[in-house]
Scaffold this active site. Sequence first.
Site, PDB file in Angstrom:
ATOM      1  N   LYS A  70      -2.374  -4.278   9.610  1.00 26.55           N
ATOM      2  CA  LYS A  70      -1.007  -3.844   9.344  1.00 26.55           C
ATOM      3  C   LYS A  70      -0.457  -3.155  10.584  1.00 26.55           C
ATOM      4  CE  LYS A  70       1.911  -1.675   5.851  1.00 26.55           C
ATOM      5  NZ  LYS A  70       1.954  -1.112   4.484  1.00 26.55           N
ATOM      6  N   GLY A  78       0.057  11.332   4.860  1.00 29.32           N
ATOM      7  CA  GLY A  78      -1.160  11.603   5.615  1.00 29.32           C
ATOM      8  C   GLY A  78      -2.438  11.094   4.971  1.00 29.32           C
ATOM      9  N   PHE A  79      -2.379   9.880   4.398  1.00 32.02           N
ATOM     10  CA  PHE A  79      -3.578   9.262   3.814  1.00 32.02           C
ATOM     11  C   PHE A  79      -4.230  10.168   2.766  1.00 32.02           C
ATOM     12  CE2 PHE A  79      -4.777   6.373   7.712  1.00 32.02           C
ATOM     13  CZ  PHE A  79      -3.608   5.656   7.506  1.00 32.02           C
ATOM     14  N   SER A  99       0.167   3.686  10.565  1.00 30.24           N
ATOM     15  CA  SER A  99       0.837   4.808   9.916  1.00 30.24           C
ATOM     16  C   SER A  99       1.192   5.856  10.962  1.00 30.24           C
ATOM     17  CB  SER A  99      -0.069   5.438   8.857  1.00 30.24           C
ATOM     18  OG  SER A  99       0.488   6.666   8.408  1.00 30.24           O
ATOM     19  N   ASP A 138       0.041   2.899  -4.967  1.00 33.43           N
ATOM     20  CA  ASP A 138      -1.155   3.200  -5.766  1.00 33.43           C
ATOM     21  C   ASP A 138      -2.294   3.535  -4.806  1.00 33.43           C
ATOM     22  OD1 ASP A 138      -3.168   3.426  -7.608  1.00 33.43           O
ATOM     23  OD2 ASP A 138      -2.694   1.570  -8.670  1.00 33.43           O
ATOM     24  N   LYS A 139      -2.325   4.772  -4.369  1.00 30.24           N
ATOM     25  CA  LYS A 139      -3.269   5.194  -3.345  1.00 30.24           C
ATOM     26  C   LYS A 139      -4.712   5.256  -3.844  1.00 30.24           C
ATOM     27  CE  LYS A 139      -0.037   7.878  -0.516  1.00 30.24           C
ATOM     28  NZ  LYS A 139      -0.426   7.321   0.792  1.00 30.24           N
ATOM     29  N   ASN A 173      -6.544  -1.361   1.416  1.00 34.12           N
ATOM     30  CA  ASN A 173      -6.016  -0.903   2.698  1.00 34.12           C
ATOM     31  C   ASN A 173      -6.886   0.259   3.188  1.00 34.12           C
ATOM     32  OD1 ASN A 173      -4.252   0.836   4.484  1.00 34.12           O
ATOM     33  ND2 ASN A 173      -2.818  -0.839   4.127  1.00 34.12           N
ATOM     34  N   ASN A 186       1.629   8.935  10.268  1.00 32.82           N
ATOM     35  CA  ASN A 186       1.355  10.237   9.648  1.00 32.82           C
ATOM     36  C   ASN A 186      -0.063  10.761   9.828  1.00 32.82           C
ATOM     37  OD1 ASN A 186       4.033  10.260   8.619  1.00 32.82           O
ATOM     38  ND2 ASN A 186       3.372   8.850   7.008  1.00 32.82           N
ATOM     39  N   THR A 187      -0.886  10.032  10.567  1.00 33.08           N
ATOM     40  CA  THR A 187      -2.206  10.513  10.965  1.00 33.08           C
ATOM     41  C   THR A 187      -2.197  10.589  12.488  1.00 33.08           C
ATOM     42  OG1 THR A 187      -3.358   9.582   9.044  1.00 33.08           O
ATOM     43  CG2 THR A 187      -4.677  10.011  11.009  1.00 33.08           C
ATOM     44  N   ASN A 213       8.245   9.567   4.384  1.00 31.26           N
ATOM     45  CA  ASN A 213       6.994  10.141   3.899  1.00 31.26           C
ATOM     46  C   ASN A 213       6.105  10.544   5.064  1.00 31.26           C
ATOM     47  OD1 ASN A 213       4.125   8.731   3.950  1.00 31.26           O
ATOM     48  ND2 ASN A 213       5.649   7.084   4.055  1.00 31.26           N
ATOM     49  N   ARG A 214       5.405  11.631   4.881  1.00 34.15           N
ATOM     50  CA  ARG A 214       4.358  12.049   5.812  1.00 34.15           C
ATOM     51  C   ARG A 214       3.126  12.448   4.994  1.00 34.15           C
ATOM     52  NH1 ARG A 214       8.414  16.126   6.959  1.00 34.15           N
ATOM     53  NH2 ARG A 214       8.074  18.054   5.761  1.00 34.15           N
ATOM     54  N   ASN A 253       4.760  -1.609   8.812  1.00 38.10           N
ATOM     55  CA  ASN A 253       4.669  -0.284   8.226  1.00 38.10           C
ATOM     56  C   ASN A 253       6.029   0.415   8.344  1.00 38.10           C
ATOM     57  OD1 ASN A 253       3.449   2.187   7.248  1.00 38.10           O
ATOM     58  ND2 ASN A 253       1.521   1.524   8.157  1.00 38.10           N
ATOM     59  N   ALA A 269       0.839  -1.191   0.000  1.00 37.35           N
ATOM     60  CA  ALA A 269       0.000   0.000   0.000  1.00 37.35           C
ATOM     61  C   ALA A 269       0.877   1.245   0.000  1.00 37.35           C
ATOM     62  CB  ALA A 269      -0.908   0.000   1.229  1.00 37.35           C
TER      63      ALA A 269
END
Length: 342
Positions: free
Chosen positions: A222, A119-120, A180, A70-71, A144, A182-183, A116-117, A251, A67
């Site tokens: 995950k 953030g979904f 993650s 390809d978001k 995901n 980043n959230t 990376n950050r 992750n 994941a």
Amino acid sequence: MTLIEKFYPMMKPWLFRLDAERAHTFTVKMMVIAHRLGMLKSVGPIGPVGPVGLMGLSFPNRLGLAAGMDKSASAVDAWGAIGFGSVEVGTLTPRPQPGNPKPRLFRLPEHEALINRMGFNNPGIHSAVSKLQRRRTKAIVGVNIGKNFDTPNEGAVNDYLYCLKVAYPVADYIAVNISSPNTKGLRDLQAEGAVRQLIAALKTEQAALKKEHGKTVPLLVKIAPDLNDMQIEALARVFNEQNIDGVIATNTTIDREAVTGHALAQETGGLSGAPVRERSNLVLQAFRMLLKEQMPIIGVGGILNGADAVEKMKAGAALVQVYSGLVYRGPGLVREILEQVK
């Protein structure tokens, strides 16, 4: 060899001169175009591959795309065409969201790493599902899912349940992202009480959706590499109690020890690539010893070559995934891994 494999080494210097996120966006679009033009067709078979039966699914091979690449589920058919046996799209949230402010993706070439950050950032679960309804690939597709950034943790269960319901008809499996960095506050959902409540709700809904749709879509979780022994034991206990279908380990990491001194080391976000490999493998091994034997683990984190993938399998992974390695090695990495992982 595909044309994209042949030309990537020539394109890489140009891509690396671009801002990292611009290069990422361009690459995904390029994959879609290359697939339409027939540039991804391989001249010959890729390694001694064969179907792998896990979780009631038949994976064409053991290699998956992680994941984050390809978001929006834009290039699923293309990823399958270059040899991936599975493609995990997302992370996807109930509502579209732009993610964190830019710049938010950084390369550390000296370490074969990324920070990376993001953030979904994603177009929302409905947009991705509409694309997946039209897919033609034979690759297994995982969706995901996560929570929107402005959803408080007390309401997170509802976000995950919503995404599960929407994705269920089109997903081959669903990955629950609670790891993650980043959230804000997301990793708090890995605490034993919170994760037990979340998984119990999701498993109940999974059972209801199985009756409604007449099929079982496996549910995986995950996890982060930044877990201590007590946290690993607590999560494994919950996963075993709740009969989760599988685990994805791991992750990105917030630890910076491996890149100390680098100019970008203090950038906020998750570190991926070679520096996370060792810790990821240790966490994978720990979970393999604690989880039920029939509960598969997908190993991801720090795979830059075929040997890394083999090491991940020896640590206890049933399947492996790549992301950062694809950035640094290009599509040739797929062939190399599939020639070594059986």
